[in-house]
Design a protein around this motif. Sequence first.
Motif, PDB file in Angstrom:
ATOM      1  N   ILE A  14       0.855  -1.182   0.000  1.00 26.75           N
ATOM      2  CA  ILE A  14       0.000   0.000   0.000  1.00 26.75           C
ATOM      3  C   ILE A  14       0.897   1.239   0.000  1.00 26.75           C
ATOM      4  O   ILE A  14       1.747   1.407   0.875  1.00 26.75           O
ATOM      5  N   PHE A  15       0.697   2.092  -0.991  1.00 23.67           N
ATOM      6  CA  PHE A  15       1.498   3.290  -1.180  1.00 23.67           C
ATOM      7  C   PHE A  15       0.655   4.530  -0.891  1.00 23.67           C
ATOM      8  O   PHE A  15      -0.556   4.519  -1.087  1.00 23.67           O
ATOM      9  N   LEU A  16       1.302   5.604  -0.458  1.00 25.40           N
ATOM     10  CA  LEU A  16       0.622   6.875  -0.240  1.00 25.40           C
ATOM     11  C   LEU A  16       1.068   7.880  -1.295  1.00 25.40           C
ATOM     12  O   LEU A  16       2.265   7.981  -1.612  1.00 25.40           O
ATOM     13  N   PHE A  17       0.086   8.598  -1.841  1.00 20.00           N
ATOM     14  CA  PHE A  17       0.347   9.667  -2.804  1.00 20.00           C
ATOM     15  C   PHE A  17      -0.394  10.905  -2.303  1.00 20.00           C
ATOM     16  O   PHE A  17      -1.615  10.872  -2.147  1.00 20.00           O
ATOM     17  N   GLY A  18       0.329  11.991  -2.053  1.00 20.86           N
ATOM     18  CA  GLY A  18      -0.313  13.194  -1.541  1.00 20.86           C
ATOM     19  C   GLY A  18       0.095  14.428  -2.304  1.00 20.86           C
ATOM     20  O   GLY A  18       1.270  14.602  -2.642  1.00 20.86           O
ATOM     21  N   GLY A  19      -0.888  15.302  -2.592  1.00 21.19           N
ATOM     22  CA  GLY A  19      -0.616  16.551  -3.278  1.00 21.19           C
ATOM     23  C   GLY A  19      -0.806  17.742  -2.354  1.00 21.19           C
ATOM     24  O   GLY A  19      -1.793  17.821  -1.617  1.00 21.19           O
ATOM     25  N   SER A  20       0.144  18.665  -2.345  1.00 23.19           N
ATOM     26  CA  SER A  20       0.067  19.908  -1.582  1.00 23.19           C
ATOM     27  C   SER A  20      -0.174  19.620  -0.095  1.00 23.19           C
ATOM     28  O   SER A  20       0.618  18.925   0.530  1.00 23.19           O
ATOM     29  N   GLN A  21      -1.294  20.118   0.491  1.00 22.99           N
ATOM     30  CA  GLN A  21      -1.535  19.825   1.905  1.00 22.99           C
ATOM     31  C   GLN A  21      -1.678  18.329   2.128  1.00 22.99           C
ATOM     32  O   GLN A  21      -1.252  17.800   3.162  1.00 22.99           O
ATOM     33  N   GLY A  22      -2.258  17.623   1.164  1.00 27.22           N
ATOM     34  CA  GLY A  22      -2.341  16.167   1.249  1.00 27.22           C
ATOM     35  C   GLY A  22      -0.967  15.520   1.229  1.00 27.22           C
ATOM     36  O   GLY A  22      -0.779  14.412   1.750  1.00 27.22           O
TER      37      GLY A  22
ATOM     38  N   ASP B 271       3.435   0.063   7.601  1.00 29.56           N
ATOM     39  CA  ASP B 271       2.240  -0.154   6.785  1.00 29.56           C
ATOM     40  C   ASP B 271       2.287   0.539   5.431  1.00 29.56           C
ATOM     41  O   ASP B 271       1.371   0.364   4.621  1.00 29.56           O
ATOM     42  N   VAL B 272       3.319   1.334   5.166  1.00 26.74           N
ATOM     43  CA  VAL B 272       3.402   2.116   3.931  1.00 26.74           C
ATOM     44  C   VAL B 272       4.590   1.637   3.108  1.00 26.74           C
ATOM     45  O   VAL B 272       5.746   1.783   3.517  1.00 26.74           O
ATOM     46  N   ALA B 273       4.295   1.077   1.934  1.00 26.76           N
ATOM     47  CA  ALA B 273       5.355   0.489   1.115  1.00 26.76           C
ATOM     48  C   ALA B 273       6.199   1.525   0.401  1.00 26.76           C
ATOM     49  O   ALA B 273       7.355   1.272   0.049  1.00 26.76           O
ATOM     50  N   GLY B 274       5.632   2.701   0.146  1.00 26.91           N
ATOM     51  CA  GLY B 274       6.353   3.761  -0.544  1.00 26.91           C
ATOM     52  C   GLY B 274       5.538   5.043  -0.498  1.00 26.91           C
ATOM     53  O   GLY B 274       4.321   5.013  -0.285  1.00 26.91           O
ATOM     54  N   LEU B 275       6.210   6.167  -0.718  1.00 24.39           N
ATOM     55  CA  LEU B 275       5.584   7.471  -0.560  1.00 24.39           C
ATOM     56  C   LEU B 275       5.897   8.340  -1.771  1.00 24.39           C
ATOM     57  O   LEU B 275       7.051   8.485  -2.164  1.00 24.39           O
TER      58      LEU B 275
ATOM     59  N   TYR C  95      10.666   8.144   8.134  1.00 25.11           N
ATOM     60  CA  TYR C  95      10.263   7.203   7.080  1.00 25.11           C
ATOM     61  C   TYR C  95      11.502   6.895   6.246  1.00 25.11           C
ATOM     62  O   TYR C  95      12.067   7.784   5.605  1.00 25.11           O
ATOM     63  N   THR C  96      11.924   5.637   6.261  1.00 23.19           N
ATOM     64  CA  THR C  96      13.198   5.266   5.643  1.00 23.19           C
ATOM     65  C   THR C  96      13.044   4.483   4.339  1.00 23.19           C
ATOM     66  O   THR C  96      14.045   4.147   3.709  1.00 23.19           O
TER      67      THR C  96
END
Length: 248
Positions: free
Chosen positions: A108-116, A130-134, A188-189
């Motif tokens: 499960i990856f996180l993708f965030g724009g600006s404030q997100g 829990d986060v495979a990549g950012l 986050y490494t």
Amino acid sequence: MKYRTFSFPIPHRGRIVNGTLRLPDAGSPAPAVIFSHGYNGSANDFAPVAEVLAERGIASYCFDFCGGSVHAQDTLSTVDMTIKTEMQDLEASLDRLKEYDGIDKNAIFLFGGSQGGLVSALVAAERERDVAGLVLLFPALCIADNWRERYPSEADIPDETELWGMKLGKNFFLSVRNLDPFAIIGRYTKRVLILHGDADDVVPLSYSEKAETIYPDSELIVFHGEGHGFTESGMRDVTDRLLRFVCR
């Protein structure tokens, strides 16, 4: 690849995160990307990117932050939204997708724009396991600095402030008053991809340049001529890079 698109509400803390899940008909658990929109944005902002991912066998969840926009019908007022409530919304989304049978909980990856992007970076630092990549698109790591400059002391903060057509409450500013994202995000490494335009007049590129030096495993891609909100061609490039990042 064929995929299903359906409403996927997530109740938590007395409110409901409303979002759309796109799930490929892969026959096995799929990797997934959780998309977090920016200030006064919506779940639809990254829908075109999510559709491309779904066609390539990657699931996605695009959701509205509770109180994060005047464009969304949800269970929290914009004046009650803070960076912390948005982090809670994202964590609830992460927890729910981890439990879902069609999702590979280890991808499960996180993708965030600006404030997100700021919210995604903070959540990734707390939930590395829990986060495979950012992936961060012009992340607003400047928010705390901006508001400390506008309101030098707590006494300067009004009960409500209107910014870009949306009202914020005093708690929003109190929630970032002592926030130093650069003291947190480096926890986050795992892999991080940062995408930022050199014509951004909202979030200076220097914030992403600094973030790249703090993350242990990161890459910053600078888009010439792109501002705070990429062009159609810029977003095609973003989509291609996100695909390669997840597939790696």
